[in-house]
Enzyme design. Structure first.
Site, PDB file in Angstrom:
ATOM      1  N   HIS A   8      76.397 -16.311  51.610  1.00  0.00           N
ATOM      2  CA  HIS A   8      76.647 -16.035  53.027  1.00  0.00           C
ATOM      3  C   HIS A   8      76.519 -17.338  53.808  1.00  0.00           C
ATOM      4  O   HIS A   8      76.260 -18.400  53.235  1.00  0.00           O
ATOM      5  CB  HIS A   8      75.752 -14.917  53.564  1.00  0.00           C
ATOM      6  N   HIS A  21      73.696 -19.914  53.340  1.00  0.00           N
ATOM      7  CA  HIS A  21      73.813 -20.831  52.200  1.00  0.00           C
ATOM      8  C   HIS A  21      74.776 -21.972  52.537  1.00  0.00           C
ATOM      9  O   HIS A  21      74.504 -23.131  52.259  1.00  0.00           O
ATOM     10  CB  HIS A  21      74.334 -20.099  50.955  1.00  0.00           C
ATOM     11  N   CYS A  52      55.988 -11.273  45.814  1.00  0.00           N
ATOM     12  CA  CYS A  52      57.303 -10.803  46.272  1.00  0.00           C
ATOM     13  C   CYS A  52      58.348 -11.187  45.239  1.00  0.00           C
ATOM     14  O   CYS A  52      58.630 -12.370  45.042  1.00  0.00           O
ATOM     15  CB  CYS A  52      57.690 -11.395  47.625  1.00  0.00           C
ATOM     16  N   CYS A 108      61.341 -13.286  46.716  1.00  0.00           N
ATOM     17  CA  CYS A 108      61.055 -14.709  46.946  1.00  0.00           C
ATOM     18  C   CYS A 108      60.666 -15.387  45.639  1.00  0.00           C
ATOM     19  O   CYS A 108      60.631 -16.611  45.557  1.00  0.00           O
ATOM     20  CB  CYS A 108      59.870 -14.907  47.887  1.00  0.00           C
ATOM     21  N   CYS A 137      56.324  -8.448  52.626  1.00  0.00           N
ATOM     22  CA  CYS A 137      56.837  -9.818  52.619  1.00  0.00           C
ATOM     23  C   CYS A 137      57.358 -10.135  54.021  1.00  0.00           C
ATOM     24  O   CYS A 137      58.173  -9.386  54.559  1.00  0.00           O
ATOM     25  CB  CYS A 137      57.970  -9.948  51.603  1.00  0.00           C
ATOM     26  N   HIS A 172      61.372 -10.695  53.541  1.00  0.00           N
ATOM     27  CA  HIS A 172      62.235  -9.594  53.101  1.00  0.00           C
ATOM     28  C   HIS A 172      61.822  -8.228  53.642  1.00  0.00           C
ATOM     29  O   HIS A 172      62.541  -7.245  53.463  1.00  0.00           O
ATOM     30  CB  HIS A 172      62.290  -9.558  51.569  1.00  0.00           C
ATOM     31  N   LYS A 203      66.723 -13.474  60.804  1.00  0.00           N
ATOM     32  CA  LYS A 203      67.342 -14.381  59.854  1.00  0.00           C
ATOM     33  C   LYS A 203      68.502 -13.659  59.191  1.00  0.00           C
ATOM     34  O   LYS A 203      68.383 -12.504  58.800  1.00  0.00           O
ATOM     35  CB  LYS A 203      66.312 -14.748  58.777  1.00  0.00           C
ATOM     36  N   LYS A 251      71.098 -11.352  53.079  1.00  0.00           N
ATOM     37  CA  LYS A 251      71.767 -10.253  52.398  1.00  0.00           C
ATOM     38  C   LYS A 251      70.900  -8.998  52.439  1.00  0.00           C
ATOM     39  O   LYS A 251      71.397  -7.915  52.718  1.00  0.00           O
ATOM     40  CB  LYS A 251      72.034 -10.672  50.948  1.00  0.00           C
TER      41      LYS A 251
END
Ligand code: MSP
Length: 503
Positions: free
Chosen positions: A17, A20, A125, A128, A143, A146, A295, A298
């Protein structure tokens, strides 16, 4: 001089995405800029294919992790190509040549006495691939990144003796004030070190998808060790029959997001010291692209697809937007509407129109040949003058001020537009003031040539088209010096067509 720049290697659990793409574009801007300065550049990117971030989603899909990696890694390669990344190599950590080199380095860490066996207990996690400290945990032991509940894990591990490197790391930070930029990230990393370092778990017995420890076949390596080492291992096999390590190591800049600061700014240099390898010269930390307030990621389902954005606006526009909209280093919100607005006002109008008008006027009034004239001092001097723009951009990019350097260039774009309005070349033509018209057209043609060179690292595709139209074969900084008139120019279609025409 050699200049080695890297991006993080991307997890292949899903498609790429824009978050990245952002790391890759930042590194690409630095790589291209340093090439313009005549440095011997090596630019590396790639994919991180081991560990739970890949193992778990593959399991959910009921396919082997390598299959998931083989499906997604080419998407990351394609993303790089589509956004104009000029990387010299693309590493995949499932490459056996990487594995062989990792085993060699980790064996050295073991032989040097920096690992031991112990019991680990903590909040883990799997997305991560990281244990969270009590301080880092989100509400209800979740987390913070996430937003998923974490499991408390207890198991036998090998440990890396990170705590033994506290003093070495403090010394490294003291000796190299620019080791981590921006400075606020440096302070963050340093205060983490100063709070005292715990040893870190190096292997996990339950892991199925990862490299086996060279000294204990019953345990697999925690993915971060194998991943970090990519920056070092790639140089040994990126070029067939040649080991580039001596030429490029230590890396000048590792570019990465703030979420992986601790791994890079603390564990990574310590690991290298433990293996007797020189630590990197520096790293560059960027913030997050946000969609709304969160943030882009995905797992949160709020991603902007770089392929779609490129389809609509073009890759240069996307590169421009990311670094113009969000002050590099900080977090910043992006949106489709904001992108459209900047595209229209800054790319299509400010820059695109300036270019089209200049080319059209040189064609109309001077038969497509840039007139011979002296530079107009009115364009050279002052805060936003064209003189010294190359040095100004170089100086800012040395300090990794990617947004500020772009703003400096843009101030000159605005200045040239003002110049057109002030000098009114069409009136000069009507009045037959040939000498002044020569000077104005020369100044404008020179101006867009120099700005295209300055923008080249940010927007390589469209500036290539423009520089070709201006008959400028050079891309290096040397070409910034003023060029005499006489060049034949070509008219080209708009660099950034109006969006109605695109849709
Ligand atoms: N595989 C690890 C890195 C290993 S490096 C030895 C990893 N991969 S990742 O795919 O999750 O993230 C890679 C990079 O993308 C990080 O620099 C991360 O900060 C960046 N981004 C992912 N989402 C992002 C945004 N929404 N905004 C900006 N960059 C973010 O971590």
């Amino acid at each position: 001089m050699s200049y080695y720049v890297t991006t993080p290697i991307y997890y292949v659990n899903a498609e790429p995405h824009l978050g990245h793409a952002y790391s890759t574009i930042a590194a690409d801007i630095l790589a291209r800029h340093m090439r313009q300065r005549g440095e011997d550049v090596f630019f590396l990117t790639g994919t991180d294919e081991h560990g739970e971030p890949v193992e778990l989603p593959a399991e959910r899909e009921g396919i082997p992790p390598q299959e998931l990696a083989d499906r997604n890694a080419p998407r990351f390669q394609e993303m790089g190509e589509r956004i104009g990344a000029s990387n010299d190599f693309f590493i995949r950590t499932s490459d056996p040549r990487h594995a062989a080199k990792v085993a060699e380095v980790m064996q050295r860490v073991y032989d040097n006495g920096h690992v031991y066996e112990g019991i680990y207990e903590g909040w883990y996690c799997p997305r991560c691939a990281d244990f969270k400290t009590e301080r880092e945990l989100g509400p209800g032991n979740t987390c913070p990144i996430h937003e998923i509940p974490l499991e408390r894990e207890r198991e036998e591990n090998w440990f890396f003796r990170l705590s033994a490197f506290e003093d070495d790391l403090k010394r490294l930070y003291a000796e190299r004030p620019g080791f981590v930029v921006p400075h606020y990230r440096r302070n963050e990393a340093l205060s983490f070190i100063e709070q005292g370092l715990d040893d870190v778990s190096l292997s996990r017995p339950r892991l199925k998808w990862g490299m086996v420890l060279p000294w204990d076949q019953s345990q697999r390596m925690y993915v971060w060790f194998d991943a970090l080492l990519n920056y070092y291992t790639a140089l040994s096999f990126a070029r067939e029959g040649e080991d580039l390590t001596k030429r490029y190591w230590p890396a000048n800049r590792h570019v990465l997001g703030k979420d992986i600061l601790k791994f890079h700014a603390v564990i990574w240099p310590a690991l290298l010291l433990a293996a007797g390898i020189e630590p990197p010269r520096g790293m560059v930390i960027h913030g997050f692209l946000l969609m709304g307030e969160k943030k882009m990621s995905k797992s949160l389902g709020n991603v902007l697809d770089p392929f779609e954005a490129i389809e609509r606006f073009g890759s240069d526009a996307l590169r421009f937007y990311c670094f113009r909209e969000v002050s590099f280093g900080q977090d910043g919100a992006i949106s489709a509407a904001g992108f459209e607005a900047r595209y229209e006002t800054e790319l299509a109008n400010d820059w695109g129109n300036l270019v089209s008008r200049t080319l059209a006027m040189v064609e109309r009034y001077r038969d497509g040949v840039v007139p011979e004239a002296d530079a107009d001092p009115a364009l050279e001097a002052g805060e936003d003058g064209l003189a010294g723009i190359d040095e100004r951009v170089s100086e800012l990019l040395d300090r990794i001020e990617l947004t500020q350097a772009l703003e400096e260039i843009w101030a000159r774009v605005r200045r040239l537009n003002r110049y057109v309005e002030e000098t009114r070349p069409w009136d000069l033509a009507r009045a037959g003031d040939d000498e002044r018209l020569d000077q104005v057209l020369y100044g404008l043609a020179e101006g867009i040539r120099v700005l295209a060179l300055a923008l080249h690292a940010y927007m390589p595709a469209t500036t290539d088209r423009l520089l070709e139209a201006l008959g400028e074969p050079e891309r290096g900084l040397a070409a910034f010096g003023s060029r005499p008139g006489g060049a034949s120019i070509e008219r080209i279609p708009p660099l950034f067509p109006k969006l109605e025409a695109v849709a």
